[in-house]
Design a protein around this motif. Structure first.
Motif, PDB file in Angstrom:
ATOM      1  N   ASN A 292       0.824  -1.208   0.000  1.00 50.36           N
ATOM      2  CA  ASN A 292       0.000   0.000   0.000  1.00 50.36           C
ATOM      3  C   ASN A 292       0.855   1.253   0.000  1.00 50.36           C
ATOM      4  OD1 ASN A 292      -2.289  -1.486  -0.082  1.00 50.36           O
ATOM      5  ND2 ASN A 292      -2.739  -1.326   2.106  1.00 50.36           N
ATOM      6  N   SER A 293       1.929   1.249   0.808  1.00 57.44           N
ATOM      7  CA  SER A 293       2.728   2.484   0.781  1.00 57.44           C
ATOM      8  C   SER A 293       3.460   2.605  -0.553  1.00 57.44           C
ATOM      9  CB  SER A 293       3.656   2.647   1.987  1.00 57.44           C
ATOM     10  OG  SER A 293       4.273   1.462   2.301  1.00 57.44           O
ATOM     11  N   ALA A 294       3.826   1.481  -1.173  1.00 54.11           N
ATOM     12  CA  ALA A 294       4.476   1.545  -2.493  1.00 54.11           C
ATOM     13  C   ALA A 294       3.541   2.173  -3.530  1.00 54.11           C
ATOM     14  CB  ALA A 294       4.899   0.151  -2.937  1.00 54.11           C
ATOM     15  N   SER A 295       2.220   1.900  -3.381  1.00 55.63           N
ATOM     16  CA  SER A 295       1.288   2.350  -4.430  1.00 55.63           C
ATOM     17  C   SER A 295       1.203   3.877  -4.501  1.00 55.63           C
ATOM     18  CB  SER A 295      -0.090   1.723  -4.229  1.00 55.63           C
ATOM     19  OG  SER A 295      -0.656   2.243  -3.060  1.00 55.63           O
ATOM     20  N   SER A 296       1.617   4.591  -3.407  1.00 51.26           N
ATOM     21  CA  SER A 296       1.524   6.051  -3.485  1.00 51.26           C
ATOM     22  C   SER A 296       2.888   6.692  -3.777  1.00 51.26           C
ATOM     23  CB  SER A 296       0.946   6.584  -2.165  1.00 51.26           C
ATOM     24  OG  SER A 296       1.768   6.159  -1.105  1.00 51.26           O
ATOM     25  N   GLN A 297       3.874   5.881  -4.117  1.00 51.85           N
ATOM     26  CA  GLN A 297       5.219   6.422  -4.368  1.00 51.85           C
ATOM     27  C   GLN A 297       5.561   6.421  -5.861  1.00 51.85           C
ATOM     28  OE1 GLN A 297       7.323   7.228  -1.807  1.00 51.85           O
ATOM     29  NE2 GLN A 297       6.178   6.407  -0.087  1.00 51.85           N
TER      30      GLN A 297
ATOM     31  N   PRO B 208       7.776   5.180  -9.033  1.00 52.27           N
ATOM     32  CA  PRO B 208       8.261   3.817  -9.259  1.00 52.27           C
ATOM     33  C   PRO B 208       9.617   3.513  -8.619  1.00 52.27           C
ATOM     34  CG  PRO B 208       7.335   4.688 -11.271  1.00 52.27           C
ATOM     35  CD  PRO B 208       7.287   5.804 -10.272  1.00 52.27           C
ATOM     36  N   ASP B 209      10.567   4.458  -8.681  1.00 44.70           N
ATOM     37  CA  ASP B 209      11.891   4.158  -8.119  1.00 44.70           C
ATOM     38  C   ASP B 209      11.856   4.076  -6.593  1.00 44.70           C
ATOM     39  OD1 ASP B 209      11.294   6.889  -8.305  1.00 44.70           O
ATOM     40  OD2 ASP B 209      13.371   7.419  -7.855  1.00 44.70           O
ATOM     41  N   GLN B 210      10.911   4.827  -5.978  1.00 48.86           N
ATOM     42  CA  GLN B 210      10.783   4.753  -4.516  1.00 48.86           C
ATOM     43  C   GLN B 210       9.973   3.522  -4.110  1.00 48.86           C
ATOM     44  OE1 GLN B 210       8.937   8.568  -4.230  1.00 48.86           O
ATOM     45  NE2 GLN B 210      10.797   9.561  -3.438  1.00 48.86           N
ATOM     46  N   ALA B 211       9.058   3.127  -4.971  1.00 48.35           N
ATOM     47  CA  ALA B 211       8.210   1.968  -4.655  1.00 48.35           C
ATOM     48  C   ALA B 211       8.992   0.664  -4.753  1.00 48.35           C
ATOM     49  CB  ALA B 211       7.016   1.933  -5.610  1.00 48.35           C
ATOM     50  N   ALA B 212       9.992   0.610  -5.656  1.00 47.66           N
ATOM     51  CA  ALA B 212      10.704  -0.645  -5.923  1.00 47.66           C
ATOM     52  C   ALA B 212      11.281  -1.308  -4.666  1.00 47.66           C
ATOM     53  CB  ALA B 212      11.793  -0.418  -6.961  1.00 47.66           C
ATOM     54  N   PRO B 213      12.041  -0.574  -3.795  1.00 45.26           N
ATOM     55  CA  PRO B 213      12.580  -1.257  -2.616  1.00 45.26           C
ATOM     56  C   PRO B 213      11.501  -1.738  -1.645  1.00 45.26           C
ATOM     57  CG  PRO B 213      13.179   1.089  -2.624  1.00 45.26           C
ATOM     58  CD  PRO B 213      12.527   0.806  -3.931  1.00 45.26           C
TER      59      PRO B 213
ATOM     60  N   LEU C 135       4.416 -10.010  -6.419  1.00 39.88           N
ATOM     61  CA  LEU C 135       5.455 -10.262  -7.421  1.00 39.88           C
ATOM     62  C   LEU C 135       5.078  -9.624  -8.763  1.00 39.88           C
ATOM     63  CD1 LEU C 135       8.051 -12.008  -7.212  1.00 39.88           C
ATOM     64  CD2 LEU C 135       6.788 -13.870  -8.281  1.00 39.88           C
ATOM     65  N   HIS C 136       3.802  -9.730  -9.116  1.00 35.35           N
ATOM     66  CA  HIS C 136       3.345  -9.157 -10.385  1.00 35.35           C
ATOM     67  C   HIS C 136       3.448  -7.627 -10.353  1.00 35.35           C
ATOM     68  CE1 HIS C 136       1.476  -9.151 -14.248  1.00 35.35           C
ATOM     69  NE2 HIS C 136       0.542  -8.320 -13.837  1.00 35.35           N
ATOM     70  N   THR C 137       3.074  -7.035  -9.208  1.00 37.54           N
ATOM     71  CA  THR C 137       3.193  -5.574  -9.081  1.00 37.54           C
ATOM     72  C   THR C 137       4.662  -5.169  -9.231  1.00 37.54           C
ATOM     73  OG1 THR C 137       1.387  -5.669  -7.495  1.00 37.54           O
ATOM     74  CG2 THR C 137       2.600  -3.602  -7.592  1.00 37.54           C
ATOM     75  N   ALA C 138       5.557  -5.946  -8.595  1.00 36.07           N
ATOM     76  CA  ALA C 138       6.991  -5.623  -8.665  1.00 36.07           C
ATOM     77  C   ALA C 138       7.503  -5.795 -10.102  1.00 36.07           C
ATOM     78  CB  ALA C 138       7.773  -6.527  -7.721  1.00 36.07           C
ATOM     79  N   PHE C 139       6.966  -6.783 -10.808  1.00 34.70           N
ATOM     80  CA  PHE C 139       7.342  -6.996 -12.220  1.00 34.70           C
ATOM     81  C   PHE C 139       6.946  -5.773 -13.058  1.00 34.70           C
ATOM     82  CE2 PHE C 139       5.459  -8.258 -16.336  1.00 34.70           C
ATOM     83  CZ  PHE C 139       6.623  -8.599 -17.015  1.00 34.70           C
TER      84      PHE C 139
ATOM     85  N   ARG D 160      10.470   0.904 -14.972  1.00 36.94           N
ATOM     86  CA  ARG D 160      11.785   1.524 -14.748  1.00 36.94           C
ATOM     87  C   ARG D 160      12.826   0.993 -15.732  1.00 36.94           C
ATOM     88  NH1 ARG D 160      13.957  -0.205 -10.223  1.00 36.94           N
ATOM     89  NH2 ARG D 160      12.453  -1.885  -9.989  1.00 36.94           N
ATOM     90  N   GLN D 161      12.373   0.113 -16.628  1.00 37.68           N
ATOM     91  CA  GLN D 161      13.270  -0.548 -17.592  1.00 37.68           C
ATOM     92  C   GLN D 161      14.413  -1.245 -16.872  1.00 37.68           C
ATOM     93  OE1 GLN D 161      14.266   1.982 -20.908  1.00 37.68           O
ATOM     94  NE2 GLN D 161      12.141   1.927 -21.539  1.00 37.68           N
ATOM     95  N   ASN D 162      14.096  -1.801 -15.701  1.00 35.75           N
ATOM     96  CA  ASN D 162      15.094  -2.600 -14.989  1.00 35.75           C
ATOM     97  C   ASN D 162      14.873  -4.057 -15.415  1.00 35.75           C
ATOM     98  OD1 ASN D 162      16.526  -4.221 -13.214  1.00 35.75           O
ATOM     99  ND2 ASN D 162      16.376  -2.749 -11.537  1.00 35.75           N
TER     100      ASN D 162
END
Ligand SMILES: C[S@@+](CC[C@H](N)C(=O)[O-])C[C@H]1O[C@@H](n2cnc3c(N)ncnc32)[C@H](O)[C@@H]1O
Length: 498
Positions: free
Chosen positions: A318-323, A325-330, A353-357, A363-365
């Motif tokens: 949930n906290s990742a969803s408001s950040q 992409p580069d801040q959400a990744a970790p 896992l799908h969200t992280a994908f 981020r083209q990582n």
């Protein structure tokens, strides 16, 4: 009644209303029936500008949106959508599509959409309004209209429902608002109570309209397909090709067996599935999986440590969803790492896992995207999507294949963005060919040879020169050893890939 396809019949079932049954045996991976143009299909608001409102060709605005592979057939970038000059709301990919849509339904709505511009009614209200307008104008087959009216509306359940609309659950207030909007804008003289039952019926009976590769586009309503009841271990699945809806078998179906689809995400544990079915569809599922507390053949385990992990992981997600992409990744990686002690097929691991994908793709990582995707390929998809040509499994292999091709291209140019993966010594060509051969062999069963997705894969195989090339199984096996090493790459070391 709407004319049913010849190989199915409708029958009453205790506690479940009506259902559809196979009148003859169906082999696995065969078409059971198709609906060329369902009664109503509407695009979600965010897709009104990105998809043709008639054939549903999707023209993604950017590449990250197209991870599912788009539509098949047409190269999305080559097509341009043109807005209807009347309402400026809906768009079309060709004159033909515009004409067809006009005859089918748009002539009734265009002026109303134009008055509302730039606002757009929610899709449920748009469906109810379209039904009212077409019915009034005699532009609905009476048999389809009657078949729709024979479906369950659960209107009394909505009225007494304790649902709160947090999380998008429909409530009685939803019914009132949608019905009021449909009534006002259509100018219908029908009593509000009748319109409310139409809205209830729409909420309970619409299916998600998707691209052939399961990117959600909108909602579709077909009184025939809506007769399919739910099972958490369904014997059929629905795929789309443009506006065509096809029901295909997932296993051998003996004659006089009820045909079922899944209404919800069946990768979730029994308690979650039961709650969702009760809240959205007002029934208690008694399918073989629910009766035995299993999820795709795996027993649901209950333990406190897992529950605590789950709560923490959802918080992180949930906290990742408001950040950004580069801040959400970790944060997403932290959530994923929490599940290291548990079986990877247990949700919410697969969902995170799908969200992280998707985050890594944006981020083209490529190394991170590839690692997440491989984990799903090895440890999740084979559990949740059986048989191995299950349509979702085939689409996920296709997405992985596109990623492998991207990585192979960068690796051939010694691009530093894929350096972290190169040390594993994977032969990208061999993995790509093995995935392509799985996808090409699976599609006739998963989607059917005339699905637009089949054409897209065929075109891809031609363009990449991979047509008809096969690889020895022992060669593939030795690549799999390296690939498993990447997928199992220890949690700490993945840091390097992130
Ligand atoms: C899309 S409709 C299916 C057609 C429906 N049986 C009818 O007669 O209108 C969905 C509704 O069917 C019923 N239903 C579907 N699957 C069911 C199941 N496995 N057990 C009990 N009821 C079910 C529920 O009332 C649900 O809200």
């Amino acid at each position: 009644m709407a004319d049913l396809p010849p190989n199915v019949y409708k029958k009453q079932i205790t506690n479940a209303g009506s259902g559809l049954f196979a009148s003859e045996a169906v082999e696995p991976g065969k078409e059971v029936f198709r609906i060329e143009r369902p009664l109503v299909s509407v695009l979600n608001q965010n897709h009104l500008t990105t998809a043709c409102a008639n054939c549903f060709l999707w023209v993604p605005e950017n590449d990250e949106d197209a991870v599912g592979g788009g539509n098949g057939g047409e190269e999305p970038k080559k097509k341009k959508l043109r807005a209807c000059q009347g309402c400026k709301i809906v768009r079309y990919c060709s004159k033909d599509c515009q004409t067809q849509s006009w005859t089918h339904s748009h002539r009734h709505e265009c002026k109303i959409f134009s008055k509302l511009y730039p606002k757009v009614l929610p899709n449920t209200a748009r469906i109810v309004m379209q039904l009212l307008l077409r019915q009034k104008a005699n532009n609905l087959h009476d048999s389809e209209w009657q078949a729709f009216l024979a479906l369950r509306s659960h209107i009394d359940d909505f009225r007494s429902s304790q649902n709160s609309n947090e999380g998008g659950l429909p409530t009685w207030q939803t019914i009132e608002l949608m019905s009021q909007a449909a009534s006002n804008y259509s100018g219908s003289k029908r009593p509000m109570q009748f319109i409310q039952t139409l809205t209830g019926r729409v909420l309970v009976n619409t299916l998600t309209l998707t691209t052939p590769t399961f990117d959600p586009l909108g909602l579709t309503l077909s009184p025939t397909a809506s007769l399919l009841n739910h099972s958490c271990t369904p014997n059929t699945a629905i795929t789309y090709s443009g506006s065509r809806l096809t029901v295909r078998s997932l296993c051998e179906i003996p004659p006089n067996t009820e045909l079922t689809i899944s209404y919800i995400d069946t990768t979730n544990a029994t308690s979650i599935r039961q709650t969702e079915l009760q809240d959205r569809y007002f029934f208690t599922c008694t399918c073989p999986a629910c009766s035995t507390n299993t999820t795709n053949g795996k027993p649901d385990e209950k333990d406190h440590a897992f529950e605590a992990t789950l709560v923490r992981a959802i918080e992180l997600q949930n906290s990742a969803s408001s950040q950004r992409p580069d801040q959400a990744a970790p944060l997403l990686k932290q959530a994923i790492d929490l599940f290291a002690p548990y079986s990877p097929h247990r949700q919410p691991y697969a969902a995170i896992l799908h969200t992280a994908f998707l985050n890594a793709i944006s981020r083209q990582n490529w190394p991170a995207a590839f690692t997440y995707s491989l984990r799903a390929y090895f440890y999740i998809d084979a559990v949740h999507y059986q048989p191995d040509w299950h349509p979702v499994r085939i689409v996920r292999k296709w997405v992985l294949l596109r990623l492998v091709v991207q990585i192979a291209g960068l690796a051939s140019e010694s691009d530093p963005s894929v350096e972290a993966l190169q040390k594993f010594g994977v032969d990208w060509q061999i993995f790509a060919m093995s995935l392509l051969s799985d996808v090409s062999e699976g599609i006739p069963k998963s989607h059917g040879e005339d699905n637009l997705f089949a054409k897209e894969v065929e075109g891809f195989a031609g363009d990449t020169g991979m047509v008809g090339r096969s690889v020895e199984s022992d060669v593939v096996e030795s690549e799999m050893v390296k690939l498993r090493r990447i997928a199992e790459y220890s949690v700490k070391e993945v840091k390097m890939l992130e």
